[in-house]
Motif scaffolding. Structure first.
Motif, PDB file in Angstrom:
ATOM      1  N   ILE A  78       0.835  -1.201   0.000  1.00  0.00           N
ATOM      2  CA  ILE A  78       0.000   0.000   0.000  1.00  0.00           C
ATOM      3  C   ILE A  78       0.870   1.251   0.000  1.00  0.00           C
ATOM      4  O   ILE A  78       0.594   2.222  -0.715  1.00  0.00           O
ATOM      5  N   ALA A  79       1.955   1.232   0.774  1.00  0.00           N
ATOM      6  CA  ALA A  79       2.873   2.383   0.814  1.00  0.00           C
ATOM      7  C   ALA A  79       3.501   2.616  -0.555  1.00  0.00           C
ATOM      8  O   ALA A  79       3.672   3.766  -0.983  1.00  0.00           O
ATOM      9  N   ARG A  80       3.837   1.537  -1.259  1.00  0.00           N
ATOM     10  CA  ARG A  80       4.413   1.661  -2.602  1.00  0.00           C
ATOM     11  C   ARG A  80       3.415   2.306  -3.556  1.00  0.00           C
ATOM     12  O   ARG A  80       3.773   3.211  -4.329  1.00  0.00           O
ATOM     13  N   LEU A  81       2.140   1.906  -3.483  1.00  0.00           N
ATOM     14  CA  LEU A  81       1.112   2.507  -4.330  1.00  0.00           C
ATOM     15  C   LEU A  81       0.964   3.997  -4.039  1.00  0.00           C
ATOM     16  O   LEU A  81       0.790   4.807  -4.943  1.00  0.00           O
ATOM     17  N   ARG A  82       1.037   4.356  -2.742  1.00  0.00           N
ATOM     18  CA  ARG A  82       0.947   5.773  -2.376  1.00  0.00           C
ATOM     19  C   ARG A  82       2.148   6.544  -2.923  1.00  0.00           C
ATOM     20  O   ARG A  82       1.997   7.665  -3.421  1.00  0.00           O
ATOM     21  N   ASP A  83       3.332   5.967  -2.802  1.00  0.00           N
ATOM     22  CA  ASP A  83       4.560   6.653  -3.215  1.00  0.00           C
ATOM     23  C   ASP A  83       4.607   6.919  -4.712  1.00  0.00           C
ATOM     24  O   ASP A  83       5.059   7.977  -5.145  1.00  0.00           O
ATOM     25  N   ILE A  84       4.138   5.948  -5.512  1.00  0.00           N
ATOM     26  CA  ILE A  84       4.189   6.150  -6.964  1.00  0.00           C
ATOM     27  C   ILE A  84       3.000   6.959  -7.466  1.00  0.00           C
ATOM     28  O   ILE A  84       2.910   7.269  -8.651  1.00  0.00           O
ATOM     29  N   ARG A  85       2.109   7.300  -6.530  1.00  0.00           N
ATOM     30  CA  ARG A  85       0.963   8.171  -6.813  1.00  0.00           C
ATOM     31  C   ARG A  85       0.072   7.650  -7.934  1.00  0.00           C
ATOM     32  O   ARG A  85      -0.418   8.425  -8.753  1.00  0.00           O
ATOM     33  N   CYS A  86      -0.128   6.337  -7.949  1.00  0.00           N
ATOM     34  CA  CYS A  86      -1.055   5.777  -8.921  1.00  0.00           C
ATOM     35  C   CYS A  86      -2.482   5.979  -8.396  1.00  0.00           C
ATOM     36  O   CYS A  86      -2.689   6.408  -7.253  1.00  0.00           O
ATOM     37  N   TYR A  87      -3.457   5.660  -9.216  1.00  0.00           N
ATOM     38  CA  TYR A  87      -4.856   5.889  -8.852  1.00  0.00           C
ATOM     39  C   TYR A  87      -5.205   5.164  -7.557  1.00  0.00           C
ATOM     40  O   TYR A  87      -5.810   5.740  -6.651  1.00  0.00           O
ATOM     41  N   ARG A  88      -4.823   3.880  -7.463  1.00  0.00           N
ATOM     42  CA  ARG A  88      -5.135   3.118  -6.253  1.00  0.00           C
ATOM     43  C   ARG A  88      -4.462   3.721  -5.026  1.00  0.00           C
ATOM     44  O   ARG A  88      -5.038   3.742  -3.935  1.00  0.00           O
ATOM     45  N   GLY A  89      -3.259   4.237  -5.180  1.00  0.00           N
ATOM     46  CA  GLY A  89      -2.570   4.874  -4.071  1.00  0.00           C
ATOM     47  C   GLY A  89      -3.278   6.131  -3.613  1.00  0.00           C
ATOM     48  O   GLY A  89      -3.383   6.399  -2.411  1.00  0.00           O
TER      49      GLY A  89
END
Length: 129
Positions: A78-89
């Protein structure tokens, strides 16, 4: 009460259901582990010997991510998704549903309790003069 992977599993239940109290172990995984360990799924957890418990714990440690290790893996994903600022993040960050559910109605689990917004005041007879 047997202790496996840092979790006290219920002693009065069948072992195939008791194992499901461990985070990351569902019905299918519990059956697979018991089959590999050679333990009858119908046995109660309190009837297991120390050898049986250690075999189950060994199989879980060796072949599966459970409890703290799995929780850390999920949080890092989840932290990786937030960091790359994708839609799911972005959806995780804003606390909205991640998997495409509607948000106009429902979605209360993710959005929390309703925050009531005051309604607009009606315009009072503009035609008076």
């Amino acid at each position: 009460m047997p202790r496996i992977s840092g979790v006290d599993i219920p002693a009065e239940k069948r072992i195939e259901y008791s194992l499901q109290y461990i985070y990351g172990v569902g019905h299918h995984t519990a059956k697979q582990v018991l089959k590999e360990a050679g333990i009858d799924p119908a046995r109660k957890a309190k009837d297991l010997t120390e050898d049986d418990v250690s075999r189950i714990a060994g199989i879980l440690d060796r072949d599966y991510q459970v409890e703290g290790q799995l929780r850390r893996a999920v949080q890092s994903n989840i932290a990786r998704l937030r960091d790359i600022r994708c839609y799911r993040g972005l959806r995780h960050r804003t606390g909205l549903p991640v998997r495409g559910q509607r948000t106009r109605t429902n979605a209360r689990t993710r959005k929390g309790p309703r925050k009531t917004v005051a309604g607009k005041k009606g315009v009072k007879e503009l035609g008076r003069g």
